[in-house]
Design an enzyme around this catalytic site. Structure first.
Site, mmCIF file in Angstrom:
data_model
loop_
_atom_site.group_PDB
_atom_site.id
_atom_site.type_symbol
_atom_site.label_atom_id
_atom_site.label_comp_id
_atom_site.label_asym_id
_atom_site.label_seq_id
_atom_site.Cartn_x
_atom_site.Cartn_y
_atom_site.Cartn_z
ATOM 1 N N LYS A 132 0.810 -1.219 0.000
ATOM 2 C CA LYS A 132 0.000 0.000 0.000
ATOM 3 C C LYS A 132 0.844 1.271 0.000
ATOM 4 C CE LYS A 132 -3.806 -2.444 2.144
ATOM 5 N NZ LYS A 132 -3.175 -3.762 1.853
ATOM 6 N N VAL A 180 -8.253 -10.848 4.802
ATOM 7 C CA VAL A 180 -9.509 -11.326 4.239
ATOM 8 C C VAL A 180 -9.762 -12.811 4.494
ATOM 9 C CG1 VAL A 180 -8.535 -11.829 1.943
ATOM 10 C CG2 VAL A 180 -10.970 -11.264 2.167
#
Length: 337
Positions: A132, A180
């Site tokens: 990121k 996730v």
């Protein structure tokens, strides 16, 4: 490599920290001292049940915050190797509490840089980054990009010190807290797996692969590198299919600060990125840590101008069955579909 060495890991009670400690104790039984530096006394207490100083005499537990320079400096006494894993990393929380994220991820990074420069025994510092941080669109990514720059630039002010700073950047760690796959494993009990966007992709690395890469960087870095691994991607729909093929999969929309695809090397980085075989290294543009000098010293080659490393265009994708097997091996041995 780490036998008879004293090591400190910031954020040492996190998923990476515990895996790093376990690996070091297994591979380097003669490690001199292994200091876990973190701010959560409960997590340290829980970690001490698994890695007690009575059973592992090298272990030390040091409560402190990277926001506190003096506490860092005290913890670094006689330390030779530093791994920086402390960070606020939840994207929505960082968007809502921006300056808290800045204080830990940027000001904390600078505190550690200065404390390491002020500690004569420190020889190598390896800081963890994130995909990121490449072309960031959220605050977390922006703070980690700043952190990366601080650690790389620290090599410019070493003077005569025998010290090197390096950064390790990789994608989503399979099974890490808040990621996730554990989220889907829990949600499948409800029969519903919420999908942010059907086109979404992510890089994937196992926790052990991340630990191994950091250990490799400690041994092989020359200072100034930002290492990036060559790893596969996955599609979010394939993860959902691997975990809950019978579940409903409603599309909920991406969260604030999320990307559809993640990057680890942008096309702008290509002009100072080299291919090391297992890894790439993004280097400073010029100077003794620059790509021309680095390639001369290491026999590596530059990537093609305009090259980018993106989870969506990555040629290596995990299949549904490969994802299931990785979940069984790395997260839940009882996992079945």
């Amino acid at each position: 490599m780490l036998n008879n060495k004293s090591i400190l890991i910031t954020g040492g009670t996190g998923s990476f920290g515990k895996a790093f400690v376990r690996t070091v104790l297994e591979r380097y039984p003669d490690v001199k001292r292994l200091v876990v530096f973190s701010r959560d006394e409960l997590k340290q207490f829980e970690m001490e049940q698994e890695f007690s100083p009575q059973e592992f005499p090298a272990m030390r537990y040091f409560i402190g915050d990277v926001r506190d320079y003096s506490r860092l400096r005290r913890a670094l006494e006689q330390i030779e190797v530093v791994v920086h894993a402390a960070a606020l990393k939840q994207v929505p929380a960082a968007e809502y509490n921006p300056f808290e994220c800045i204080k830990t991820n940027i000001l904390g990074a600078q505190n550690l840089v200065e404390a390491c420069l002020d500690t004569p025994t420190v020889r190598v510092v390896a800081a963890l980054s994130t995909d990121k941080a490449a072309a960031p669109i959220n605050l977390y990514g922006a703070t980690k990009l700043c952190s990366d720059k601080l650690f790389i630039a620290a090599n410019n002010i070493l003077g005569g010190r025998n010290l090197r700073f390096t950064v390790v950047r990789y994608g989503n760690v399979m099974g890490s807290r808040g990621s996730v796959i554990p989220f889907f494993l829990e949600k499948r009990k409800t029969g519903v797996l919420p999908i942010t966007d059907p086109a979404m992709t992510r890089f994937n690395i196992t926790l052990q692969e991340g630990v191994d890469m950091v250990l490799w960087s400690i041994e092989n870095s020359r200072g100034g590198e930002l290492f990036v691994p060559k790893i596969p991607s996955y599609r979010i729909l394939d993860v959902a299919e691997a975990i809950g093929p019978e579940c409903e999969k409603p599309v909920t929309g991406i969260r604030p600060g999320e990307k559809i695809h993640e990057e680890m090397i942008t096309s702008s980085d290509s002009f100072n990125t080299v291919d090391l075989g297992r890894y790439f290294a993004i280097l400073p543009t010029t100077g003794k840590h620059g790509p021309v000098h680095y390639c001369d010293q290491n026999g590596c080659k530059m990537v093609t101008p305009g090259f980018a490393y993106n989870s969506g265009s990555n040629p290596d994708f995990l299949t549904v069955e490969q994802l299931r097997e990785l979940i069984r091996i790395n997260i839940d041995s009882s996992f079945t579909v």
